[in-house]
Design an enzyme around this catalytic site. Structure first.
Site, PDB file in Angstrom:
ATOM      1  N   ASP A 363     -15.777 -33.512 -10.190  1.00 29.49           N
ATOM      2  CA  ASP A 363     -16.380 -32.574 -11.143  1.00 29.49           C
ATOM      3  C   ASP A 363     -16.188 -33.026 -12.599  1.00 29.49           C
ATOM      4  O   ASP A 363     -15.162 -33.611 -12.943  1.00 29.49           O
ATOM      5  CB  ASP A 363     -15.669 -31.220 -10.934  1.00 29.49           C
ATOM      6  CG  ASP A 363     -16.434 -30.073 -11.533  1.00 29.49           C
ATOM      7  OD1 ASP A 363     -17.442 -30.322 -12.215  1.00 29.49           O
ATOM      8  OD2 ASP A 363     -16.006 -28.926 -11.316  1.00 29.49           O
ATOM      9  N   ARG A 439     -15.484 -17.840 -10.525  1.00 25.92           N
ATOM     10  CA  ARG A 439     -15.247 -19.158 -11.130  1.00 25.92           C
ATOM     11  C   ARG A 439     -16.328 -19.459 -12.172  1.00 25.92           C
ATOM     12  O   ARG A 439     -16.841 -20.570 -12.263  1.00 25.92           O
ATOM     13  CB  ARG A 439     -15.223 -20.270 -10.069  1.00 25.92           C
ATOM     14  CG  ARG A 439     -14.342 -21.436 -10.471  1.00 25.92           C
ATOM     15  CD  ARG A 439     -14.646 -22.703  -9.674  1.00 25.92           C
ATOM     16  NE  ARG A 439     -13.649 -23.729  -9.951  1.00 25.92           N
ATOM     17  CZ  ARG A 439     -13.857 -25.016  -9.855  1.00 25.92           C
ATOM     18  NH1 ARG A 439     -15.002 -25.491  -9.472  1.00 25.92           N
ATOM     19  NH2 ARG A 439     -12.916 -25.873 -10.123  1.00 25.92           N
ATOM     20  N   TRP A 473     -20.162 -32.748  -1.384  1.00 26.63           N
ATOM     21  CA  TRP A 473     -21.051 -31.599  -1.610  1.00 26.63           C
ATOM     22  C   TRP A 473     -20.190 -30.341  -1.600  1.00 26.63           C
ATOM     23  O   TRP A 473     -19.765 -29.883  -0.552  1.00 26.63           O
ATOM     24  CB  TRP A 473     -22.104 -31.544  -0.514  1.00 26.63           C
ATOM     25  CG  TRP A 473     -23.137 -30.479  -0.653  1.00 26.63           C
ATOM     26  CD1 TRP A 473     -22.940 -29.132  -0.572  1.00 26.63           C
ATOM     27  CD2 TRP A 473     -24.537 -30.664  -0.894  1.00 26.63           C
ATOM     28  NE1 TRP A 473     -24.132 -28.461  -0.746  1.00 26.63           N
ATOM     29  CE2 TRP A 473     -25.134 -29.379  -0.938  1.00 26.63           C
ATOM     30  CE3 TRP A 473     -25.351 -31.786  -1.060  1.00 26.63           C
ATOM     31  CZ2 TRP A 473     -26.495 -29.190  -1.139  1.00 26.63           C
ATOM     32  CZ3 TRP A 473     -26.705 -31.590  -1.263  1.00 26.63           C
ATOM     33  CH2 TRP A 473     -27.272 -30.297  -1.307  1.00 26.63           C
ATOM     34  N   ASP A 474     -19.955 -29.803  -2.794  1.00 31.48           N
ATOM     35  CA  ASP A 474     -19.003 -28.693  -2.924  1.00 31.48           C
ATOM     36  C   ASP A 474     -19.721 -27.350  -2.982  1.00 31.48           C
ATOM     37  O   ASP A 474     -20.932 -27.270  -3.236  1.00 31.48           O
ATOM     38  CB  ASP A 474     -18.176 -28.916  -4.205  1.00 31.48           C
ATOM     39  CG  ASP A 474     -16.780 -28.330  -4.105  1.00 31.48           C
ATOM     40  OD1 ASP A 474     -16.544 -27.491  -3.222  1.00 31.48           O
ATOM     41  OD2 ASP A 474     -15.931 -28.719  -4.931  1.00 31.48           O
ATOM     42  N   ASN A 476     -18.212 -23.541  -4.388  1.00 29.82           N
ATOM     43  CA  ASN A 476     -16.946 -22.964  -4.822  1.00 29.82           C
ATOM     44  C   ASN A 476     -16.914 -21.458  -5.018  1.00 29.82           C
ATOM     45  O   ASN A 476     -16.028 -20.952  -5.723  1.00 29.82           O
ATOM     46  CB  ASN A 476     -16.487 -23.648  -6.114  1.00 29.82           C
ATOM     47  CG  ASN A 476     -15.819 -24.978  -5.813  1.00 29.82           C
ATOM     48  OD1 ASN A 476     -14.970 -25.052  -4.934  1.00 29.82           O
ATOM     49  ND2 ASN A 476     -16.218 -26.022  -6.506  1.00 29.82           N
ATOM     50  N   ASP A 544      -7.900 -27.764  -0.408  1.00 28.16           N
ATOM     51  CA  ASP A 544      -7.489 -28.162  -1.757  1.00 28.16           C
ATOM     52  C   ASP A 544      -5.985 -28.384  -1.813  1.00 28.16           C
ATOM     53  O   ASP A 544      -5.471 -28.939  -2.778  1.00 28.16           O
ATOM     54  CB  ASP A 544      -7.875 -27.072  -2.773  1.00 28.16           C
ATOM     55  CG  ASP A 544      -9.330 -27.204  -3.192  1.00 28.16           C
ATOM     56  OD1 ASP A 544      -9.950 -28.233  -2.860  1.00 28.16           O
ATOM     57  OD2 ASP A 544      -9.848 -26.278  -3.849  1.00 28.16           O
TER      58      ASP A 544
HETATM   59  C1  GLA Z   1     -13.238 -27.523  -5.575  1.00 26.98           C
HETATM   60  C2  GLA Z   1     -12.888 -28.674  -4.649  1.00 26.98           C
HETATM   61  C3  GLA Z   1     -11.958 -29.613  -5.343  1.00 26.98           C
HETATM   62  C4  GLA Z   1     -12.601 -30.124  -6.619  1.00 26.98           C
HETATM   63  C5  GLA Z   1     -13.004 -28.947  -7.501  1.00 26.98           C
HETATM   64  C6  GLA Z   1     -13.814 -29.411  -8.680  1.00 26.98           C
HETATM   65  O1  GLA Z   1     -12.139 -26.714  -5.791  1.00 26.98           O
HETATM   66  O2  GLA Z   1     -12.345 -28.193  -3.456  1.00 26.98           O
HETATM   67  O3  GLA Z   1     -11.616 -30.701  -4.507  1.00 26.98           O
HETATM   68  O4  GLA Z   1     -13.715 -30.894  -6.286  1.00 26.98           O
HETATM   69  O5  GLA Z   1     -13.768 -27.999  -6.786  1.00 26.98           O
HETATM   70  O6  GLA Z   1     -14.189 -28.364  -9.484  1.00 26.98           O
END
Ligand code: GLA
Length: 725
Positions: A363, A439, A473-474, A476, A544
């Site tokens: 990110d 977030r 590919w996230d 959140n 994470d």
């Molecule tokens: C999420 C992902 C992390 C990282 C952050 C970046 O929390 O799980 O590994 O990539 O986003 O914002």
């Protein structure tokens, strides 16, 4: 032949190499469940005589449909348990009467349109489709069963077709329902957790009443994985009956069990009926996601190995399915948002020297994203941080002998973004109501085709232009205010499922356009670690939380269903950023080597001794990678049950194996415990490379090895075994 209909006795047999699943057609009308378990050649007529008695009683007095084991229960006909299907008919009634109307058997398995699903690869695999119909409404239901003969698994899904002339509303359409006679002492296992604490193995005794494991978040979720298993009273890792249900879906789901006082249970698995409805106009159909069912007569371990092989070979797709996965370094925990080109190249330089194969930029590379308050949606390079652009960076990294990978979060939009300023209506919202950020971000409305097209085009351009070999590919945040102004009022409750279908559409288009890009799913770690995502992206960032102790537990729980090759696992710095715990470097390495090995720390800050250890571990992992990623997993010890965890991966030909052993706390009197191995060729002797000894497998499995661990908390070791005769 995997599937057979015995016309005379009206029995359907679904056979795999070691299991049978049997249904019976009562009065040639009502489809009843008879048996699921160890392979049997056939069922004697006396086994379902009881159904006739119940049915006759029902014909005379009504009411006793309640004790029949219905294969796909409907509503309103004397079965008072929870139905698999609820339909709101044109007249407002929800009563339907499903009766058998035909079947077909064919080789192989057809894809489920728009949905991820397992696929057949072996000659013996067959599919059975049984149609049930409701005469009054013209509704018909196709129950679909694929027998994976070699894998000992059955995939089930259901299609509901409105063959009538009025619109109906689907309110519940489970992928599978199963009426089973349990015994007292049966347990239900779920994989439950939270952010940074995914997939804890939770077991509870099944008692009369109802219990559910579910998600209502429009993501499979950190809280509950879309999976449950029923375990007989004596079942453990290697013994006893285990029945697994794994749903191939990434959105809101429900797995529930309803048990009466006599331990007759109904298990239902599928889309969560909560906030769900689907309008079916005349001629329209709806297909549920599929559930993969596995029976094991040798405990959880065998069940897991079946899922692992099936998902590795017949769910994951693409060029990377059968390939060893690259060792990567990700800059997230090393820099967070605070990096520039120079810093990244320094990390890359050092990583390349250590033997890392792929550099992933996380990110913060786009828009003006210096923290998490802006820029999602503005997928163009931040030239302040990367003045020569992404392509330059990627080429520089390639020159160092590493591939280049990139983080994206395409489903999201920041309120502070050019995209939001241009298209404020593209985010999920309900008109006239507040838009809630989590977030600091909103979610794009993937039910809209123009939004999906935009995502596919924009992300494809980034991948093409920057020469990207890997994508993280996230996703959140979970979805609030579910609904879309683009859907009619009567279709608002279709939103959740339509979002996931929209996501699958995007993933299908992007992943098939970039067959040489390795995709890794992520949702704040394991918030969407499910078989649906693995169909498109063959690996997932497991959590994470990179703390070694926490990870041993998370990865252990994840391994109940998912193979090591699907689990991203990285070494990070200490004190751990989430847990604050300090664990030895070897233990962090050994934990991460149980999955897809990688790094998540600033390697430029390591001392020479640490660098040497890491370089050695990378070399070592390259030697054992095939065994970990494609071998069979045997769980030897569990942190959920004691102070140690041990995982053992055995190559298919059983010539080689790797054992990983961890101990959480130093225990004085228990320092010399033995570890019994599993899965070896019992006629052979094995050399244990690290210990320089040879031993017969029969001794290793029955007597075991004294655990070769040093003093102190958080100790671990790896042992490699090689067959010598
Ligand atoms: C999420 C992902 C992390 C990282 C952050 C970046 O929390 O799980 O590994 O990539 O986003 O914002």
């Amino acid at each position: 032949m995997a599937i057979l209909f015995d016309e005379g006795n009206k029995n359907f047999y679904i056979q795999t190499n070691n299991t049978s699943y049997v249904m019976h057609l009562l009065q040639s009308k009502y489809l009843q469940h008879v048996f699921w378990g160890k392979k049997i050649p056939s069922i004697s007529a006396c086994q379902y005589q009881k159904y006739y008695e119940c049915e006759q009683e029902f014909s005379k007095n009504g009411g006793t449909m309640d004790s029949l084991p219905h294969e796909y229960p409907d509503f309103g006909n004397g079965d008072f348990r929870k139905p698999a299907l609820v339909v709101n008919c044109a007249d407002g009634s929800e009563v339907i009467e499903l009766e058998y109307s035909g079947y077909k058997i064919y080789d192989g398995k057809k894809p489920l349109k728009g949905l991820p699903a397992t696929y057949a690869r072996d000659a013996g695999d067959q599919t059975l489709e049984i149609t049930l119909s409701d005469e009054k409404t013209g509704l018909s239901i196709v129950l679909r069963y694929t027998a994976f003969e070699k894998h000992d698994a059955i995939a089930r899904s259901v299609t509901v077709l409105n063959g009538g002339d009025s619109e109906i509303k689907l309110k519940t359409a489970m992928s599978a329902s199963l009426d089973m006679e349990l015994e007292k002492g049966f347990r239900l296992l779920s994989l439950s957790g939270a952010w940074a604490n995914e997939n804890n193995v939770i077991e509870r005794e099944i008692k009369p009443g109802s219990f559910s494991v579910e998600s209502r978040r429009i993501a499979s979720s950190h809280q509950n994985n879309p999976f449950i298993a029923l375990l007989s009273g004596n079942a453990g890792e290697d013994c006893g009956d285990v029945y697994g249900f794994s749903l191939v879906y990434s959105g809101s789901f429900l797995c529930d069990i309803e048990t009466d006082i006599n331990f007759n249970a109904r298990v239902r698995v599928g889309l969560n009926p909560f906030d769900f409805e689907w309008c079916l106009s005349p001629g329209e159909s709806f297909t549920t996601p599929e559930v993969v069912m596995v029976y094991s007569d040798e405990g959880l371990g065998k069940m897991s190995r079946i899922y692992h092989r099936l998902y590795r070979e017949c769910l994951c797709r693409g060029n990377f399915r059968d390939k060893e996965r690259p060792i990567l370094i990700n800059n997230w925990e090393a820099t967070y948002f605070d990096f520039d080109e120079k810093k990244l190249l320094e990390i890359a330089d050092e990583a390349a020297k250590l033997g890392v194969e792929l550099f992933v930029l996380d990110d913060g590379w786009f828009g003006s994203r210096d923290d998490d308050t802006s820029s999602l949606g503005d997928w163009h390079t931040d030239m302040k941080k990367l003045p020569h652009g992404l392509k330059y960076l990627s080429e520089k990294i390639n020159q160092k002998g590493m591939k280049f990978g990139l983080w994206v979060e395409p489903e999201m939009i920041s309120p502070d973004s050019d995209l939001y300023r241009a298209h404020p209506d593209w985010c999920i919202h309900v008109d006239g109501r507040d838009r809630l950020t989590i977030r600091n971000q909103f979610v794009l409305d993937l039910t809209r085709i123009e939004v999906r097209d935009w995502i596919v085009d924009t992300i494809s351009n980034v991948l093409k232009e920057a020469g990207v070999s890997y994508v993280k590919w996230d996703m959140n945040r979970n979805i609030t205010s579910p609904g879309s102004p683009s859907l009619d009022a009567k279709r608002q409750k279709e939103f959740s499922h339509r979002y996931i279908l929209g996501l699958y559409d995007i993933l299908e288009r992007i992943t098939s356009a970039f067959p040489n890009v390795l995709f890794e799913g992520c949702a704040s770690g394991g918030g969407r670690f499910d078989p649906g995502m693995l169909y498109y992206m063959p690996q997932t960032w497991t959590s994470d939380d990179t703390d070694a102790v926490q990870r041993v537990k998370i990865q252990y729980g994840t391994s109940i269903v998912y193979p090591a090759i699907t689990m991203g696992a990285h070494v990070s710095a200490v004190p751990n950023h989430i847990m604050g715990r300090v664990t030895p470097l070897e233990t962090r390495q050994n934990t991460a080597m149980c999955g897809n090995y990688g790094f998540e720390l600033d390697v430029t800050k390591l001392d020479d001794c640490e660098k040497e250890k890491i370089a050695e571990s990378i070399k070592y992992y390259k030697e054992i990678r095939r065994i970990v990623q494609f071998g069979d997993l045997y769980r030897l010890e569990s942190l959920y049950k004691g102070n140690c965890a041990a995982l053992m991966y055995v190559a298919e030909d059983r010539r080689d194996a790797v054992v990983f052993l961890f101990r959480e706390r130093m225990e004085l009197r228990k320092a010399a415990r033995t570890l019994r191995l599993k899965g070896l060729d019992l006629t052979a002797d094995y050399e244990i490379c690290e210990l320089g000894i040879r031993m017969p497998a029969v001794e290793l499995e029955n007597v075991g090895l004294v655990m070769p661990l040093g003093k102190g908390d958080f100790q671990s070791c790896i042992m490699r075994l090689h067959r010598v005769n």
